[in-house]
Scaffold this motif. Structure first.
Motif, PDB file in Angstrom:
ATOM      1  N   LEU A 220       0.662  -1.156  -0.053  1.00 49.44           N
ATOM      2  CA  LEU A 220       0.094   0.296  -0.140  1.00 49.44           C
ATOM      3  C   LEU A 220       0.647   1.180  -0.194  1.00 49.44           C
ATOM      4  CD1 LEU A 220      -2.865  -0.936   2.314  1.00 49.44           C
ATOM      5  CD2 LEU A 220      -2.688  -1.130  -0.347  1.00 49.44           C
ATOM      6  N   LYS A 221       2.021   1.294  -0.280  1.00 48.57           N
ATOM      7  CA  LYS A 221       2.942   2.300  -0.272  1.00 48.57           C
ATOM      8  C   LYS A 221       3.046   2.506  -1.998  1.00 48.57           C
ATOM      9  CE  LYS A 221       5.871   1.664   3.757  1.00 48.57           C
ATOM     10  NZ  LYS A 221       5.291   0.133   4.244  1.00 48.57           N
ATOM     11  N   ARG A 222       2.676   1.549  -2.811  1.00 47.49           N
ATOM     12  CA  ARG A 222       2.570   1.715  -4.201  1.00 47.49           C
ATOM     13  C   ARG A 222       1.219   1.805  -4.741  1.00 47.49           C
ATOM     14  NH1 ARG A 222       4.730  -3.341  -5.917  1.00 47.49           N
ATOM     15  NH2 ARG A 222       4.968  -2.607  -8.011  1.00 47.49           N
TER      16      ARG A 222
ATOM     17  N   ARG B  98     -20.040   4.927  -0.076  1.00 43.42           N
ATOM     18  CA  ARG B  98     -19.352   4.894   1.191  1.00 43.42           C
ATOM     19  C   ARG B  98     -18.275   3.502   0.987  1.00 43.42           C
ATOM     20  NH1 ARG B  98     -19.521   0.857   4.698  1.00 43.42           N
ATOM     21  NH2 ARG B  98     -21.344  -0.123   3.969  1.00 43.42           N
ATOM     22  N   VAL B  99     -18.843   2.442   0.421  1.00 45.11           N
ATOM     23  CA  VAL B  99     -18.106   1.316   0.047  1.00 45.11           C
ATOM     24  C   VAL B  99     -16.873   1.807  -0.881  1.00 45.11           C
ATOM     25  CG1 VAL B  99     -17.805  -0.870  -1.272  1.00 45.11           C
ATOM     26  CG2 VAL B  99     -19.820  -0.419   0.555  1.00 45.11           C
ATOM     27  N   VAL B 100     -16.978   2.225  -1.958  1.00 45.10           N
ATOM     28  CA  VAL B 100     -15.901   2.709  -2.836  1.00 45.10           C
ATOM     29  C   VAL B 100     -15.051   3.553  -2.106  1.00 45.10           C
ATOM     30  CG1 VAL B 100     -15.446   3.834  -5.028  1.00 45.10           C
ATOM     31  CG2 VAL B 100     -17.474   2.290  -4.846  1.00 45.10           C
ATOM     32  N   ARG B 101     -15.548   4.596  -1.413  1.00 46.38           N
ATOM     33  CA  ARG B 101     -14.851   5.675  -0.842  1.00 46.38           C
ATOM     34  C   ARG B 101     -13.985   4.925   0.263  1.00 46.38           C
ATOM     35  NH1 ARG B 101     -12.805   9.552  -3.168  1.00 46.38           N
ATOM     36  NH2 ARG B 101     -14.666   9.718  -4.344  1.00 46.38           N
ATOM     37  N   GLN B 102     -14.462   3.939   0.905  1.00 48.81           N
ATOM     38  CA  GLN B 102     -13.635   3.487   2.221  1.00 48.81           C
ATOM     39  C   GLN B 102     -12.592   2.731   1.701  1.00 48.81           C
ATOM     40  OE1 GLN B 102     -16.207   1.719   5.017  1.00 48.81           O
ATOM     41  NE2 GLN B 102     -14.456   0.722   6.270  1.00 48.81           N
TER      42      GLN B 102
ATOM     43  N   VAL C 102      -7.762   3.964   1.663  1.00 52.34           N
ATOM     44  CA  VAL C 102      -6.619   3.140   2.023  1.00 52.34           C
ATOM     45  C   VAL C 102      -5.486   3.229   0.964  1.00 52.34           C
ATOM     46  CG1 VAL C 102      -7.985   1.770   3.825  1.00 52.34           C
ATOM     47  CG2 VAL C 102      -7.291   0.822   1.467  1.00 52.34           C
ATOM     48  N   LEU C 103      -5.826   3.262  -0.272  1.00 54.96           N
ATOM     49  CA  LEU C 103      -4.871   3.364  -1.391  1.00 54.96           C
ATOM     50  C   LEU C 103      -4.007   4.556  -1.522  1.00 54.96           C
ATOM     51  CD1 LEU C 103      -7.260   1.641  -4.108  1.00 54.96           C
ATOM     52  CD2 LEU C 103      -5.851   0.587  -2.486  1.00 54.96           C
TER      53      LEU C 103
END
Length: 273
Positions: free
Chosen positions: A154-156, A177-181, A185-186
């Motif tokens: 998740l650093k890339r 909400r699902v898509v945004r959540q 984290v990306l």
């Protein structure tokens, strides 16, 4: 001849309720479906004969998106939510044909999809594929799964794909909400690719298709253009923006002469700055 799904040993499947992945499989000529899925597929084809063309165009859109992200954007990590039943070429086959080290995480919540994913979605020796068995309505369960955390860095940047899947979430706010959540984290430089069901081009037969899906226990929600665009708020849309899927960067592999009224999906790709 290999037996249909209902003739094989049980794997905890619901055979009494239609499932979107299995309806999709049936309409595209697959054999991994049950009587209730075939009933939904046949009835829907009677109501809207363009359904098979529409689904093929959506699959072609996924192929072009995968090649674009891998070959033109340099994405080497992919996260596909609502994977469906494997139909070659799959996402990992396209990504790893560009770079064999590419990593892919698939997510779905149907036991039949899970069984096929474990058997067929093996990837290259130097790349990696993984599968998370989870419901997209619980994004925290997905992004905290060991398969997700151990496969993706998740650093890339990551290419997040939600292809023909948010129409199974009835409430607009919940879908957003699902898509945004998950996007949250990306890292910056990641991409969101989606196809989103719409009835704006042929509403009368599509209303009948929606009723048929609902009758057999499956959700099907159509969204207008402003609602579809809302999924990409705060992101940088890639040209040509939000268009019907057959119009998104066509490369000649699509069926010729597709009519707009025969395509009930918007599609777009956007970058997280």
């Amino acid at each position: 001849m290999e037996p249909r799904s209902e003739d094989r040993p049980g794997v905890g499947l619901r055979t009494d309720v239609a499932h979107g992945a299995r309806i999709y499989d049936y309409i595209l000529g697959g054999k991994d479906n049950f009587a209730v899925d075939r009933e939904a597929g046949e009835n829907s084809l009677q109501l809207w004969p363009a359904l098979r063309v529409h689904m093929q165009a959506n699959r072609s859109f996924m192929h072009r998106v995968a090649r674009f992200l891998a070959a033109e954007c340099g994405i080497r990590q992919f996260f596909d939510i609502g994977t469906g039943l494997p139909t070659s070429p799959n996402l990992h086959e396209i990504a790893q044909s560009v770079d064999p080290t590419a990593r892919v995480v698939y997510t779905d919540n149907d036991p039949l999809v899970l069984a096929h994913a474990r058997a067929l979605m093996l990837g290259t020796a130097v790349g990696r594929t993984a599968y998370v068995d989870a419901d997209m309505r619980d994004p925290q369960a997905i992004i905290s799964a060991p398969e997700f955390l151990e496969t993706l860095d998740l650093k890339r940047p990551v290419g997040l794909l939600l292809i023909a899947v948010v129409h199974f979430i009835e409430d607009d706010a919940e879908a957003l909400r699902v898509v945004r959540q998950i996007l949250d984290v990306l890292p910056a430089g990641s991409y969101l690719a989606m196809s989103i069901a719409t009835d704006e081009f042929d509403p009368i037969p599509l209303a009948e298709v929606q009723r048929e899906y609902n009758r057999l226990g499956e959700t099907l929600v159509f969204r207008d253009r402003p609602t579809a665009l809302a999924f990409f708020d705060g992101l940088d849309l890639v040209e040509p923006g939000l268009v019907q899927v057959h119009k998104w960067r066509p490369d000649g592999s699509e069926a010729p002469g597709i009519a707009d009224k025969d395509i009930a999906m918007y599609g777009a790709v956007a970058r997280k700055a």
